[in-house]
Scaffold this active site. Structure first.
Site, mmCIF file in Angstrom:
data_model
loop_
_atom_site.group_PDB
_atom_site.id
_atom_site.type_symbol
_atom_site.label_atom_id
_atom_site.label_comp_id
_atom_site.label_asym_id
_atom_site.label_seq_id
_atom_site.Cartn_x
_atom_site.Cartn_y
_atom_site.Cartn_z
ATOM 1 N N GLN A 103 50.275 45.219 70.725
ATOM 2 C CA GLN A 103 51.618 45.379 71.168
ATOM 3 C C GLN A 103 51.748 46.847 71.590
ATOM 4 O OE1 GLN A 103 53.368 44.208 67.600
ATOM 5 N NE2 GLN A 103 54.601 43.032 68.624
ATOM 6 N N ASP A 126 54.090 43.013 75.061
ATOM 7 C CA ASP A 126 55.505 43.134 74.705
ATOM 8 C C ASP A 126 56.180 44.582 75.564
ATOM 9 O OD1 ASP A 126 54.925 41.493 72.472
ATOM 10 O OD2 ASP A 126 54.829 42.516 70.844
ATOM 11 N N ASP A 147 53.395 37.799 76.344
ATOM 12 C CA ASP A 147 54.858 37.873 75.502
ATOM 13 C C ASP A 147 55.388 38.957 76.130
ATOM 14 O OD1 ASP A 147 53.766 35.532 74.306
ATOM 15 O OD2 ASP A 147 53.756 36.548 72.467
#
Length: 191
Positions: A103, A126, A147
């Site tokens: 992330q 992210d 994501d």
């Protein structure tokens, strides 16, 4: 006015009613922007949640995919963190250039009624974190691989945005609601 250039730093907007405009304002083309704010921080490299060096003082009570500790670490990776309300950003690019290992948030939004216009928001995993509050993204470019548009209780509306997937079979969004009663939502309108 933010002058042309690459600004290698993290920026926190914690005051209300702030507006930042890049030198190409009022262009609606984020590829023409000449100002970029960039940093390179992974969530796994954030050791604590504040400058005191203290460890995380809470336990995980969230959904299995998002622990509170991970959530706080993720927020502290953000190149730009907005906790103020009524913030507006025009024609400025934001990037987290940490890479693909974990992330690494480019933009984290916690305030209410914030707007981002003709800006490029790039990262890999992210990239755009609509954590809480409400935010609008108009004619922006958002790129990532895993994501890369996500949130918990935040309400994000992406209108007329270019969504770029940087990984083959990459996933665009993951809603991180921690309970059925959470009001978080992400809307892609003409994106």
């Amino acid at each position: 006015m933010v002058f042309p250039g690459t600004y290698s730093e993290k920026v926190t907007i914690d005051k209300d009613n702030i507006t930042m405009k890049g030198s190409t304002f009022p262009s609606m083309d984020p590829t023409a922007n000449k100002a970029t704010i960039t940093a390179a921080t992974y969530a796994k490299d954030v050791k604590n949640n504040d400058a005191s060096g203290s460890s995380f003082p809470f336990t995980s009570r969230c959904a299995p995919l998002i622990s509170l500790e991970t959530d706080v670490r993720s927020a502290f990776t953000a190149t730009v963190l907005v906790t103020g309300n009524n913030f507006a950003l025009y024609n400025i690019n934001i990037a987290n250039t940490a890479g693909t290992a974990s992330q690494a948030i480019a933009l984290s939004v916690k305030g209410t009624e914030n707007g981002f216009y003709a800006s490029s928001i790039t990262g890999f995993q992210d990239t755009l974190y609509a954590h809480s509050g409400s935010s609008f993204y108009g004619s922006c470019s958002v790129e990532g691989g895993v994501d890369f548009v996500f949130g918990i209780t935040g309400q994000a509306w992406l209108q007329g945005c270019k969504i770029g997937v940087l990984k083959e079979k990459g996933t665009i969004t993951a809603q991180g609601r921690t309970s059925a009663g959470d009001m978080g939502e992400i809307v892609f309108d003409k994106a």
